[in-house]
Design an enzyme around this catalytic site. Structure first.
Site, PDB file in Angstrom:
ATOM      1  N   GLU A  82     -15.429   6.946   4.335  1.00  0.00           N
ATOM      2  CA  GLU A  82     -14.380   5.942   4.162  1.00  0.00           C
ATOM      3  C   GLU A  82     -13.976   5.173   5.418  1.00  0.00           C
ATOM      4  O   GLU A  82     -13.756   3.958   5.358  1.00  0.00           O
ATOM      5  CB  GLU A  82     -13.134   6.615   3.564  1.00  0.00           C
ATOM      6  CG  GLU A  82     -13.347   7.126   2.161  1.00  0.00           C
ATOM      7  CD  GLU A  82     -12.141   7.893   1.650  1.00  0.00           C
ATOM      8  OE1 GLU A  82     -11.601   7.500   0.616  1.00  0.00           O
ATOM      9  OE2 GLU A  82     -11.732   8.873   2.303  1.00  0.00           O
TER      10      GLU A  82
ATOM     11  N   ARG B 220      -1.306   7.991   1.446  1.00  0.00           N
ATOM     12  CA  ARG B 220      -2.283   7.716   2.505  1.00  0.00           C
ATOM     13  C   ARG B 220      -2.001   6.357   3.149  1.00  0.00           C
ATOM     14  O   ARG B 220      -2.214   6.190   4.356  1.00  0.00           O
ATOM     15  CB  ARG B 220      -3.709   7.776   1.947  1.00  0.00           C
ATOM     16  CG  ARG B 220      -4.778   7.679   3.020  1.00  0.00           C
ATOM     17  CD  ARG B 220      -6.153   8.063   2.497  1.00  0.00           C
ATOM     18  NE  ARG B 220      -6.319   9.489   2.373  1.00  0.00           N
ATOM     19  CZ  ARG B 220      -6.859  10.269   3.306  1.00  0.00           C
ATOM     20  NH1 ARG B 220      -7.250   9.746   4.461  1.00  0.00           N
ATOM     21  NH2 ARG B 220      -7.001  11.560   3.121  1.00  0.00           N
TER      22      ARG B 220
END
Length: 794
Positions: free
Chosen positions: A736, A331
């Site tokens: 997030e 990520r």
């Protein structure tokens, strides 16, 4: 229902058109808000203890890296209240709690790899007696060399996984031809999750080798698998239940497994309930954190600051085992671009094996660590060119359409629905950024000690699990004869409001008020094979699954009503706690009773799998995200250049939540993420001594932001947008992405420090920007400024 309520509903149904009714999109309070305030919300430690319940504590390693030649547990066993002590050899099944790679033992066996690694478990009559006894063990260590930093891991080629590499274009050629080149390094520290409720599991043996585990976890199914393997049983023997957590932030995604397994092993061997609750110090010593990252970069750019070539090497402190470091690094690689188009890139990510806690998930999951590097680079470029960093950021933004040819990420995914241009423009205007920039310059010109800084930073964040098969969810919806509704889904509630949003979705689908719908505890015996509540997908996945279940019930009721009342199905609507049959309202409970009497199924299961996802881990290319969420923030700070102290004066945040399911909850999530991210980048410093012991393992030494750190002027708004992807009611995730918004705070501090040198010197400021780090950066800039002035005079 009382007569007054019935009269109200009849009046409401008669006066309110069904077509104007909606439950999603409303600002509803958190479904447990009243229980939270009254102290009546049940967490795992609040569950009434069964007769015979015992309490456990872990015995921890005192060495960072050592062979264990023996453990003398005689004094432990003789200690007051001790019932049993277990080590690795007592585990009935597999000694492993690793989520992906099996390199993470429940109890260390012959080798310890960090200070705080569990060696054994003590079970006693009370929590305090178990803790006291655990400290009496005598361990024979043979110390081995320890690796403690990402740089040391890289130099020693010590990795928990093979390095990752993503390349596009021809970096070398583009870099050599670029008019300007920048090289540098950056270090960004880790972060403790610091959930208010620590790790805890309560294991209760059931008949025929069954085990019911009440666990504070984001991933009940993973806990089920780990406990089953540890006990040498099948998953159907294990039930894991979680009503709610007092915070998770990623720290309870995989690492709750140790506590669930250890408690269950003890309970199975003793055939008595066992509770294992970690005190704050033990929790921080044992569990992993956000990965700290070390970067080395080379950038080529033109006179406008447009990036022409970008190369970065990222090394994370993975800790002693793999845990989730691989997906975190993936990520980070996929978010190095943030909101910017990078034509020629070369990205290497390494997961350094260190003899420290095995780092794990934390809100953002590598995305913040990837994106902050490019933001740091753009900040450098802008200062080198004497430009406003906002203008350089705009120059590098992804394009808005195919014609511009700048809308494909470095991993090959098209950036559809790119609203970063409009969003940033709106924030620039509403925050009065240009005028405030002029005001800051004027203030600094007349203030020799206090210096203000201002920065605006954007966010583009991909939504989905990196691992495609995790993007699925299930749900159950039951409609009872009285018309009330019970929902069970695979997501877990950690304060973020997933149960509220899912209940709103179901209520909306059935035309009911939210008060008619209740969400029960997450339970592996109800919805099986669930994914973790993580990656900002909780409401997306479970909301869609619950909607699917509710839709099936509504369709059955529609078919029944159409037949019973001899009307066309298109003439039937569900709204206002009624069913409108060709415009005539029928109370929902009344229709449910008729449907029940007619033997219509009033419960259903639902399922959802996110479409269009694929990822090639070998080439690091594909379509890993369902959509992107966007945002931007402006921060204004003041820094005392004599002490390094600072204060956030004002923050403006604009976040793209799509067609928000619940604006009140979403704004709260943005506010919380902003302050949490600000803590990561400023006050929260993890520090290990030379022996590898974490010294910041309590609130006295580890500084999370307090209420006084929040700005008095805090303006958070949601950007008006509608997700182009078919998400739940076209909403967007909000868990997030907002954690990246406080990048603006870090770069505002850096801006203030740069003013000491007339904005011509890039401050050597790493994160966290503690007061000490800020003061060091101020002195470095001042020294460089004087040196330049002296050279110019000569």
């Amino acid at each position: 229902m009382n007569t007054q309520s019935e009269a109200f509903l009849k009046q409401d149904a008669a006066t309110t058109p069904a077509t104007s009714w909606a439950e999603v999109g409303k600002q509803r309070p958190h479904e447990s808000a009243v229980l939270h305030v009254l102290g009546e919300a049940t967490y795992t430690d609040d569950i009434p203890e069964l007769q015979g319940t015992l309490h456990a504590a872990l015995g921890l390693s005192q060495k960072a890296h050592a062979k264990v030649h023996g453990i003398d547990l005689a004094e432990v066993r003789k200690s007051r209240g001790v019932v049993a002590v277990y080590t690795a050899k007592d585990i009935p099944g597999t000694n492993d709690c690793g989520p992906i790679i099996h390199d993470d033992p429940i109890f260390a066996d012959g080798l310890v790899q960090y200070v705080g690694q569990p060696l054994f478990i003590v079970v006693a009559d009370t929590h305090d007696n178990a803790r006291r006894a655990a400290r009496l063990a005598k361990v024979d260590y043979e110390e081995l060399p320890a690796i403690l930093t990402p740089q040391a891991a890289r130099d020693a080629q010590s990795f928990v996984l093979p390095p990752m590499h993503l390349a596009r274009g021809d970096f070398k050629r583009a870099f050599e031809q670029a008019p300007h080149r920048v090289k540098g390094e950056l270090h960004v520290g880790g972060q403790e999750q610091f959930y208010l409720e620590g790790q805890i599991s309560y294991a209760v043996p059931k008949e025929d080798r069954g085990m019911h585990v009440y666990c504070s976890t984001q991933h009940p199914s993973e806990m089920q698998h780990v406990v089953a393997h540890a006990l040498g049983l099948h998953s159907h023997n294990i039930v894991v239940e979680c009503r709610r957590m007092g915070g998770g932030f990623g720290g309870k995604e995989s690492q709750s497994a140790l506590w669930a397994a250890a408690a269950s092993i003890s309970a199975a061997l003793l055939k008595r309930p066992v509770k294992l609750r970690a005190d704050r110090d033990d929790d921080m010593m044992v569990t992993g954190k956000r990965h700290c990252f070390y970067y080395e970069y080379e950038i080529g750019h033109d006179d406008e600051g447009r990036i022409l070539a970008a190369k970065v090497e990222m090394v994370s402190r993975a800790g002693y085992s793999a845990d989730l470091s691989g997906p975190v690094a993936t990520r980070a690689v996929c978010h190095f671009d943030n909101a910017y188009y990078l034509s020629d890139v070369d990205i290497v990510a390494m997961c350094g094996k260190t003899h420290t806690q095995s780092n794990t998930a934390f809100r953002g999951f590598g995305g913040p660590q990837g994106a902050i590097a490019i933001e740091y680079i753009i900040d450098e470029i802008a200062r080198n060119l004497g430009k406003d960093a906002l203008d350089v950021r705009k120059t590098n933004f992804y394009g808005r359409n195919d014609a511009e040819g700048r809308n494909v990420t470095q991993y090959g995914q098209k950036v559809a629905d790119n609203v970063i241009h409009e969003l940033v423009a709106e924030l620039e205007q509403t925050s009065e950024y240009r005028q405030r920039r002029a005001d800051v310059l004027a203030f600094n010109a007349g203030s020799p000690v206090l210096k203000k800084g201002l920065a605006i930073t954007p966010v583009k964040f991909g939504i989905a699990f990196n691992l495609t098969h995790l993007n699925q969810a299930g749900a159950l919806v039951h409609v009872y004869v009285d018309g009330s509704v019970l929902v069970n889904h695979g997501g877990t509630e950690m304060g973020q409001g997933i149960n509220t949003k899912v209940a709103q979705v179901v209520a909306h689908e059935l035309g009911l008020d939210l008060s008619r719908v209740r969400v029960s505890a997450t339970d592996t015996s109800k919805v099986a094979n669930t994914s973790a509540t993580a990656a900002s997908t909780g409401a997306d996945l479970n909301g869609k699954a619950a909607q699917d279940a509710a839709r099936q019930i509504r369709e059955r009721l529609t078919a029944f009503a159409a037949q019973a009342f001899k009307v066309d199905p298109s003439k039937i609507e569900f709204a206002n706690n009624h069913v409108y049959i060709d415009g005539i309202p029928e109370q929902f409970p009344s229709l449910i009773r008729k449907a029940y009497n007619a033997r219509i199924q009033l419960w259903s299961d639902g399922f959802y799998a996110t479409p269009g996802l694929h990822w090639d881990a070998a080439t690091m290319t594909g379509n890993p995200f369902f959509y992107f969420a966007y945002g931007a923030a402006v921060a204004e700070v003041v820094v005392d250049t004599l002490t390094g102290e600072w204060k956030l004066l004002r923050a403006d945040a604009l976040y793209d939540a799509g067609n928000s399911l619940n604006p009140a909850i979403d704004i709260g999530q943005v506010e919380g993420a902003f302050i949490q991210g600000m803590g990561w980048l400023t006050t929260e410093e993890l520090w290990w001594n030379k022996s590898g012991k974490l010294m910041t393992h309590a609130p006295s030494t580890y500084k999370i932001p307090g209420i006084s750190d929040c700005p008095e002027d805090f303006r958070v708004r949601l950007f008006k947008n509608r997700n182009v992807s078919d998400s739940i009611h076209r909403s967007k995730a909000v868990g997030e992405p907002p954690l990246l918004l406080p990048f603006s705070v870090f770069f505002a501090i850096r801006d203030a420090v740069a003013s000491v040198g007339g904005y011509r010197i890039n401050p050597p400021l790493n994160a966290p920007a503690t007061s000490e780090a800020i003061l060091n950066a101020v002195e470095a800039v001042r020294a460089a400024h004087h040196s330049r002035a002296g050279a110019a005079a000569a």
